[in-house]
Write a protein that holds these residues in place. Structure first.
Motif, PDB file in Angstrom:
ATOM      1  N   VAL A   1       0.853  -1.185   0.000  1.00 27.96           N
ATOM      2  CA  VAL A   1       0.000   0.000   0.000  1.00 27.96           C
ATOM      3  C   VAL A   1       0.888   1.234   0.000  1.00 27.96           C
ATOM      4  O   VAL A   1       1.808   1.363   0.810  1.00 27.96           O
ATOM      5  N   LEU A   2       0.609   2.154  -0.910  1.00 27.37           N
ATOM      6  CA  LEU A   2       1.280   3.447  -0.974  1.00 27.37           C
ATOM      7  C   LEU A   2       0.324   4.531  -0.507  1.00 27.37           C
ATOM      8  O   LEU A   2      -0.880   4.453  -0.758  1.00 27.37           O
ATOM      9  N   MET A   3       0.861   5.550   0.143  1.00 27.20           N
ATOM     10  CA  MET A   3       0.069   6.722   0.497  1.00 27.20           C
ATOM     11  C   MET A   3       0.606   7.923  -0.273  1.00 27.20           C
ATOM     12  O   MET A   3       1.807   8.213  -0.231  1.00 27.20           O
TER      13      MET A   3
ATOM     14  N   LEU B   1      -7.699   1.925  -5.045  1.00 21.73           N
ATOM     15  CA  LEU B   1      -7.421   3.183  -4.376  1.00 21.73           C
ATOM     16  C   LEU B   1      -8.686   3.750  -3.764  1.00 21.73           C
ATOM     17  O   LEU B   1      -9.793   3.487  -4.235  1.00 21.73           O
ATOM     18  N   ASP B   2      -8.521   4.514  -2.684  1.00 22.33           N
ATOM     19  CA  ASP B   2      -9.679   5.047  -1.965  1.00 22.33           C
ATOM     20  C   ASP B   2      -9.991   6.467  -2.425  1.00 22.33           C
ATOM     21  O   ASP B   2     -10.106   7.394  -1.654  1.00 22.33           O
ATOM     22  N   LEU B   3     -10.142   6.631  -3.737  1.00 19.91           N
ATOM     23  CA  LEU B   3     -10.466   7.926  -4.322  1.00 19.91           C
ATOM     24  C   LEU B   3     -11.541   7.710  -5.361  1.00 19.91           C
ATOM     25  O   LEU B   3     -11.351   6.969  -6.315  1.00 19.91           O
ATOM     26  N   GLY B   4     -12.694   8.363  -5.172  1.00 19.15           N
ATOM     27  CA  GLY B   4     -13.781   8.227  -6.132  1.00 19.15           C
ATOM     28  C   GLY B   4     -13.507   9.018  -7.388  1.00 19.15           C
ATOM     29  O   GLY B   4     -12.684   9.943  -7.402  1.00 19.15           O
ATOM     30  N   GLU B   5     -14.184   8.668  -8.452  1.00 19.13           N
ATOM     31  CA  GLU B   5     -13.975   9.347  -9.731  1.00 19.13           C
ATOM     32  C   GLU B   5     -14.274  10.832  -9.656  1.00 19.13           C
ATOM     33  O   GLU B   5     -13.689  11.640 -10.365  1.00 19.13           O
ATOM     34  N   ALA B   6     -15.202  11.233  -8.776  1.00 20.25           N
ATOM     35  CA  ALA B   6     -15.604  12.635  -8.702  1.00 20.25           C
ATOM     36  C   ALA B   6     -14.705  13.444  -7.770  1.00 20.25           C
ATOM     37  O   ALA B   6     -14.787  14.663  -7.742  1.00 20.25           O
ATOM     38  N   ASP B   7     -13.849  12.783  -6.995  1.00 19.07           N
ATOM     39  CA  ASP B   7     -13.010  13.486  -6.026  1.00 19.07           C
ATOM     40  C   ASP B   7     -11.890  14.226  -6.740  1.00 19.07           C
ATOM     41  O   ASP B   7     -11.102  13.629  -7.457  1.00 19.07           O
ATOM     42  N   GLU B   8     -11.815  15.530  -6.524  1.00 19.20           N
ATOM     43  CA  GLU B   8     -10.804  16.352  -7.178  1.00 19.20           C
ATOM     44  C   GLU B   8      -9.712  16.793  -6.231  1.00 19.20           C
ATOM     45  O   GLU B   8      -8.730  17.406  -6.651  1.00 19.20           O
ATOM     46  N   ALA B   9      -9.865  16.530  -4.928  1.00 20.28           N
ATOM     47  CA  ALA B   9      -8.867  16.942  -3.949  1.00 20.28           C
ATOM     48  C   ALA B   9      -8.930  16.016  -2.745  1.00 20.28           C
ATOM     49  O   ALA B   9     -10.002  15.542  -2.376  1.00 20.28           O
TER      50      ALA B   9
ATOM     51  N   SER C   1      -4.897  12.966   1.545  1.00 17.37           N
ATOM     52  CA  SER C   1      -4.092  11.779   1.282  1.00 17.37           C
ATOM     53  C   SER C   1      -4.955  10.751   0.574  1.00 17.37           C
ATOM     54  O   SER C   1      -6.176  10.736   0.730  1.00 17.37           O
ATOM     55  N   VAL C   2      -4.314   9.899  -0.206  1.00 18.22           N
ATOM     56  CA  VAL C   2      -4.997   8.828  -0.924  1.00 18.22           C
ATOM     57  C   VAL C   2      -4.163   7.559  -0.765  1.00 18.22           C
ATOM     58  O   VAL C   2      -2.936   7.595  -0.878  1.00 18.22           O
ATOM     59  N   LEU C   3      -4.824   6.453  -0.479  1.00 18.18           N
ATOM     60  CA  LEU C   3      -4.154   5.166  -0.367  1.00 18.18           C
ATOM     61  C   LEU C   3      -4.308   4.400  -1.675  1.00 18.18           C
ATOM     62  O   LEU C   3      -5.394   4.339  -2.243  1.00 18.18           O
ATOM     63  N   VAL C   4      -3.206   3.818  -2.138  1.00 15.16           N
ATOM     64  CA  VAL C   4      -3.203   3.036  -3.373  1.00 15.16           C
ATOM     65  C   VAL C   4      -2.613   1.669  -3.060  1.00 15.16           C
ATOM     66  O   VAL C   4      -1.454   1.565  -2.662  1.00 15.16           O
ATOM     67  N   ALA C   5      -3.424   0.614  -3.215  1.00 19.98           N
ATOM     68  CA  ALA C   5      -2.945  -0.754  -3.007  1.00 19.98           C
ATOM     69  C   ALA C   5      -2.535  -1.334  -4.352  1.00 19.98           C
ATOM     70  O   ALA C   5      -3.275  -1.219  -5.334  1.00 19.98           O
ATOM     71  N   LEU C   6      -1.360  -1.953  -4.405  1.00 27.80           N
ATOM     72  CA  LEU C   6      -0.840  -2.539  -5.633  1.00 27.80           C
ATOM     73  C   LEU C   6      -0.600  -4.024  -5.440  1.00 27.80           C
ATOM     74  O   LEU C   6      -0.148  -4.450  -4.371  1.00 27.80           O
TER      75      LEU C   6
ATOM     76  N   SER D   1      -8.216  -1.937   5.768  1.00 28.14           N
ATOM     77  CA  SER D   1      -7.420  -1.856   6.997  1.00 28.14           C
ATOM     78  C   SER D   1      -6.567  -0.600   7.004  1.00 28.14           C
ATOM     79  O   SER D   1      -6.447   0.087   8.025  1.00 28.14           O
ATOM     80  N   ALA D   2      -5.953  -0.292   5.855  1.00 28.98           N
ATOM     81  CA  ALA D   2      -5.125   0.909   5.775  1.00 28.98           C
ATOM     82  C   ALA D   2      -5.957   2.162   5.959  1.00 28.98           C
ATOM     83  O   ALA D   2      -5.531   3.117   6.608  1.00 28.98           O
ATOM     84  N   VAL D   3      -7.161   2.174   5.389  1.00 28.15           N
ATOM     85  CA  VAL D   3      -8.063   3.319   5.575  1.00 28.15           C
ATOM     86  C   VAL D   3      -8.423   3.473   7.051  1.00 28.15           C
ATOM     87  O   VAL D   3      -8.432   4.577   7.596  1.00 28.15           O
ATOM     88  N   ALA D   4      -8.718   2.347   7.712  1.00 23.58           N
ATOM     89  CA  ALA D   4      -9.060   2.391   9.131  1.00 23.58           C
ATOM     90  C   ALA D   4      -7.875   2.862   9.969  1.00 23.58           C
ATOM     91  O   ALA D   4      -8.029   3.647  10.908  1.00 23.58           O
ATOM     92  N   ASP D   5      -6.670   2.400   9.627  1.00 22.16           N
ATOM     93  CA  ASP D   5      -5.470   2.830  10.347  1.00 22.16           C
ATOM     94  C   ASP D   5      -5.259   4.332  10.189  1.00 22.16           C
ATOM     95  O   ASP D   5      -4.888   5.027  11.135  1.00 22.16           O
ATOM     96  N   ARG D   6      -5.492   4.831   8.990  1.00 25.86           N
ATOM     97  CA  ARG D   6      -5.323   6.274   8.757  1.00 25.86           C
ATOM     98  C   ARG D   6      -6.334   7.075   9.566  1.00 25.86           C
ATOM     99  O   ARG D   6      -6.013   8.111  10.146  1.00 25.86           O
ATOM    100  N   ALA D   7      -7.572   6.583   9.624  1.00 25.22           N
ATOM    101  CA  ALA D   7      -8.601   7.271  10.396  1.00 25.22           C
ATOM    102  C   ALA D   7      -8.243   7.295  11.876  1.00 25.22           C
ATOM    103  O   ALA D   7      -8.410   8.308  12.568  1.00 25.22           O
ATOM    104  N   ALA D   8      -7.718   6.163  12.377  1.00 24.63           N
ATOM    105  CA  ALA D   8      -7.329   6.103  13.784  1.00 24.63           C
ATOM    106  C   ALA D   8      -6.182   7.056  14.068  1.00 24.63           C
ATOM    107  O   ALA D   8      -6.109   7.664  15.138  1.00 24.63           O
ATOM    108  N   ALA D   9      -5.283   7.204  13.106  1.00 23.62           N
ATOM    109  CA  ALA D   9      -4.142   8.095  13.289  1.00 23.62           C
ATOM    110  C   ALA D   9      -4.570   9.558  13.312  1.00 23.62           C
ATOM    111  O   ALA D   9      -3.827  10.411  13.784  1.00 23.62           O
ATOM    112  N   GLY D  10      -5.766   9.839  12.802  1.00 23.32           N
ATOM    113  CA  GLY D  10      -6.256  11.213  12.801  1.00 23.32           C
ATOM    114  C   GLY D  10      -6.337  11.800  14.198  1.00 23.32           C
ATOM    115  O   GLY D  10      -6.250  13.013  14.384  1.00 23.32           O
ATOM    116  N   ALA D  11      -6.496  10.948  15.211  1.00 23.53           N
ATOM    117  CA  ALA D  11      -6.553  11.422  16.592  1.00 23.53           C
ATOM    118  C   ALA D  11      -5.206  11.962  17.037  1.00 23.53           C
ATOM    119  O   ALA D  11      -5.121  12.748  17.977  1.00 23.53           O
TER     120      ALA D  11
END
Length: 202
Positions: free
Chosen positions: A7-9, A43-51, A54-59, A169-179
């Motif tokens: 996973v890349l951020m 990746l956790d970015l929808g087609e309509a998202d322009e900004a 951070s974005v996570l990309v799993a390869l 899992s990576a999305v959840a980890d990022r959300a938890a790190a927001g604290a």
């Protein structure tokens, strides 16, 4: 995740609002190049998202680590129009490889929809003429992951589910790190200068 999955951020770090636009652009460019190289991408970015901050990309795929190494670091995007033609035109974002999630997000079968598709990309005639690739869609979030490297739908279904689970899992980890946002931003600070890659808006 499979051994080669990662996973890349893509992150704006502490950069200004314009860097969030660049994050979305760089994440899409990264995903496009990965797909063209025959890798599986989520990746956790929808087609309509322009900004995005951070974005996570799993390869996934055997070439994923080498591909990721060519992206990890600072990316420079040159665009004079992002600030209305005013002085600044260089925008920096960072690409960081994340450690594999310590946990795997549990997935309910009822929350996942599977779609068969043509494999495409490198891999010979078998990939190009059969619908062996599988897209796994997490219905509650809309996140999806594709697996195409297996020779059967069964193999690719399993890989797509594992990749989707890793992304969640990576999305959840990022959300938890927001604290602990300040600590998190220190970890993903973007270096201004010495870019690994440079792009210019048309």
């Amino acid at each position: 995740m499979a051994e080669a999955d990662l996973v890349l951020m893509v992150t704006a770090g502490r950069g200004p609002a314009e860097c969030r636009v660049v994050v979305a652009r760089v994440a899409r460019r990264l995903a496009e190049e990965a797909a063209a190289a025959g890798l599986s991408v989520a990746l956790d970015l929808g087609e309509a998202d322009e900004a995005a901050a951070s974005v996570l990309v799993a390869l996934g795929g055997e070439g994923a680590p080498a591909f990721a190494a060519g992206w990890t670091g600072t990316v420079l995007w040159v665009d004079e129009a992002l600030r209305g033609g005013r002085a600044r035109r260089n925008w920096y974002v960072g690409v960081h490889r994340l450690a594999k999630p310590a946990r795997t997000a549990p997935l309910s079968d009822a929350d996942v929809r599977y779609e068969a598709m043509r494999a495409g990309g490198p891999g010979g005639q078998h990939q190009n003429v059969t619908e062996s690739a599988v897209r796994a869609v997490h219905v509650p979030t809309g996140l999806s992951a594709i697996a195409r490297e297996g020779r059967s739908q069964h193999q690719n279904r399993k890989q797509a589910l594992a990749r989707l689970s890793a992304l969640l899992s990576a999305v959840a980890d990022r959300a938890a790190a927001g604290a602990k946002r300040s600590e998190w931003l220190d970890r993903i600070e973007v270096e201004r200068g010495n870019p690994r890659r440079t792009f210019r808006s048309a």
